[in-house]
Design a protein around this motif. Structure first.
Motif, short mmCIF file in Angstrom:
data_model
loop_
_atom_site.label_atom_id
_atom_site.label_comp_id
_atom_site.label_asym_id
_atom_site.label_seq_id
_atom_site.Cartn_x
_atom_site.Cartn_y
_atom_site.Cartn_z
N LEU A 73 92.94 -2.90 86.37
CA LEU A 73 91.61 -2.57 85.84
C LEU A 73 90.64 -2.31 86.99
CD1 LEU A 73 91.30 -5.33 83.07
CD2 LEU A 73 92.09 -2.96 82.80
N LEU A 74 89.72 -1.38 86.78
CA LEU A 74 88.68 -1.09 87.76
C LEU A 74 87.36 -1.01 87.00
CD1 LEU A 74 88.71 1.32 90.75
CD2 LEU A 74 86.86 1.47 89.09
N ARG A 75 86.46 -1.90 87.38
CA ARG A 75 85.17 -1.95 86.68
C ARG A 75 84.08 -1.48 87.64
NH1 ARG A 75 81.83 -4.48 82.86
NH2 ARG A 75 80.25 -5.82 83.81
N VAL A 76 83.19 -0.62 87.18
CA VAL A 76 82.06 -0.15 87.98
C VAL A 76 80.79 -0.73 87.37
CG1 VAL A 76 80.85 1.85 88.92
CG2 VAL A 76 83.31 2.01 88.43
N VAL A 77 80.03 -1.41 88.18
CA VAL A 77 78.83 -2.11 87.70
C VAL A 77 77.59 -1.54 88.37
CG1 VAL A 77 77.66 -4.35 87.53
CG2 VAL A 77 80.17 -4.23 87.36
N ASP A 78 76.59 -1.28 87.55
CA ASP A 78 75.29 -0.84 88.07
C ASP A 78 74.49 -2.10 88.41
OD1 ASP A 78 72.90 0.30 88.67
OD2 ASP A 78 72.64 1.35 86.76
N VAL A 79 74.50 -2.47 89.67
CA VAL A 79 73.99 -3.77 90.12
C VAL A 79 72.52 -3.97 89.75
CG1 VAL A 79 73.66 -5.28 92.12
CG2 VAL A 79 75.61 -3.70 92.05
N VAL B 294 70.44 5.08 81.53
CA VAL B 294 70.00 4.01 80.62
C VAL B 294 70.61 2.66 80.99
CG1 VAL B 294 69.63 5.63 78.71
CG2 VAL B 294 71.85 4.48 78.94
N SER B 295 71.46 2.65 82.00
CA SER B 295 72.13 1.41 82.40
C SER B 295 71.13 0.42 82.98
CB SER B 295 73.22 1.72 83.44
OG SER B 295 72.72 2.61 84.43
N THR B 296 71.28 -0.84 82.56
CA THR B 296 70.42 -1.89 83.10
C THR B 296 71.23 -2.76 84.06
OG1 THR B 296 70.93 -3.29 81.20
CG2 THR B 296 68.94 -1.92 81.05
N ALA B 297 70.53 -3.59 84.82
CA ALA B 297 71.17 -4.39 85.87
C ALA B 297 72.35 -5.19 85.33
CB ALA B 297 70.14 -5.32 86.52
N GLY B 298 73.50 -5.02 85.96
CA GLY B 298 74.67 -5.79 85.59
C GLY B 298 75.57 -5.13 84.57
N GLN B 299 75.12 -4.04 83.98
CA GLN B 299 75.97 -3.34 83.01
C GLN B 299 77.01 -2.47 83.73
OE1 GLN B 299 73.27 -1.22 80.34
NE2 GLN B 299 73.73 -2.70 78.74
N GLY B 300 78.12 -2.23 83.03
CA GLY B 300 79.14 -1.40 83.66
C GLY B 300 80.14 -0.87 82.66
N LEU B 301 81.17 -0.25 83.20
CA LEU B 301 82.29 0.19 82.36
C LEU B 301 83.58 -0.09 83.11
CD1 LEU B 301 82.61 4.10 82.20
CD2 LEU B 301 81.68 2.81 84.12
N THR B 302 84.67 -0.25 82.33
CA THR B 302 85.95 -0.64 82.89
C THR B 302 87.01 0.39 82.56
OG1 THR B 302 85.34 -2.95 82.58
CG2 THR B 302 87.67 -2.50 83.02
#
Lengths: 202, 202
Positions: A25-31, A157-165
């Motif tokens: 799995l690879l998750r990308v997070v908008d810090v 629209v991404s907020t801090a800590g949101q991401g996708l995997t």
């Protein structure tokens, strides 16, 4: 099963790449929130077989990718599957920002950090030729397609800590950049992204 | 100025390519109506610098190309400009149909004519490597993008004798195919296209 996650930070305006084994799995997070990035995957067994927007549209039947969508390669092979998506707004139409784009659209007169060079340089470490790198999957980039086909780039629209995997559908090389283009990031392209990788159980 | 037009027929399910000098015109005509085709241009001075859908969207701001639209290369250089368009409905999202696509979507069990091989083979005569050939401009292909991003392929609206004309913005190699995919041609991909080329005045 307890997954062991490894965390990496993609610094603002930069890019990194990894070899990711099938099933991982690879998750990308908008810090910090509001930051877009480029994701580009290549099949590890054929370094000319990179992801293809058009091939992905062929099989998915939509330009809007989210949970359940598969990114296909030029040779029609599944590379990555989106298995979780907390944001739901991404783009697969625009080309990676490039030196020429910053000159033409932003009036840059000297070298400017750009996603195309960050993708090609990070993947070159694995032997991927520049010609393989085409249209990246632009995570968190918010593009509205009008009924007349016009494109409108809006702030993520991404907020801090949101991401996708993503789950790797086969062994792949994956590059991720934090995009430096102000237009794609609500006016500021100077934020990092975080990448978390969980290796497949053996 | 009287232009001298040279006429070529792209047979059903096949492809041809030409070197077209800067300032020359290239017209693609739907001979019988209802037939789509792929157009792919490459800069003659850099055979890795092929047209890019994403780069074209960057500068044009729309996925709907028609009169006045410019097809840009990976390196952000203008390749072709649409100077006349009698149809107005074309696609720049889908990948060229390929052998794998016919196997996956149509159940083909043996070799099937396809636009990707027709583009790469016709351009290979000029030394263009297969890696340069990415997303073609799909003339007369009628794709509706829904508000939710879903893609709907409909029969072409082009009628017999209608076409569109490109002007070469620099010396280019241009391949044109007559697409064999039934889905893109109202159920029948067995019609020709005609290409008319007028050399630039010297």
């Amino acid at each position: 099963m307890t997954l062991s996650w490894r965390t990496e930070v993609v610094a603002p305006m930069s890019g990194l790449a990894w070899r990711v084994a099938a099933g991982s799995l690879l998750r990308v997070v908008d810090v910090e929130g509001g930051q877009s990035g480029d994701v580009f995957a290549v099949a590890a067994d054929d370094l000319s077989d990179g992801q293809s927007s058009g091939r992905t549209f062929d099989y998915g039947g939509t330009v809007r990718l989210s949970t359940g969508s598969v990114l296909y390669s030029r040779r029609s092979r599944p590379l990555l599957r989106i298995v979780d998506d907390e944001v739901g707004t991404h783009d697969f139409l625009y080309a990676p920002c490039s030196q020429e784009m910053f000159e033409i659209q932003y009036g840059a007169t000297g070298p400017h950090p750009n996603c195309l060079e960050n993708l090609t340089a990070s993947l070159a470490r694995f032997g991927v030729p520049p010609s393989t790198v085409t249209i990246a999957f632009n995570v968190f980039m918010n593009v509205v397609v009008g009924a007349d086909g016009r494109l409108d780039i809006r702030p993520p629209v991404s907020t801090a800590g949101q991401g996708l995997t993503f789950a790797a559908e086969r062994d792949v090389l994956v590059a991720v950049t934090a995009c430096p283009a102000a237009t794609c990031n609500g006016g500021d392209g100077a934020r990092p992204l975080r990448v978390e990788i969980a290796a497949a159980a053996r």
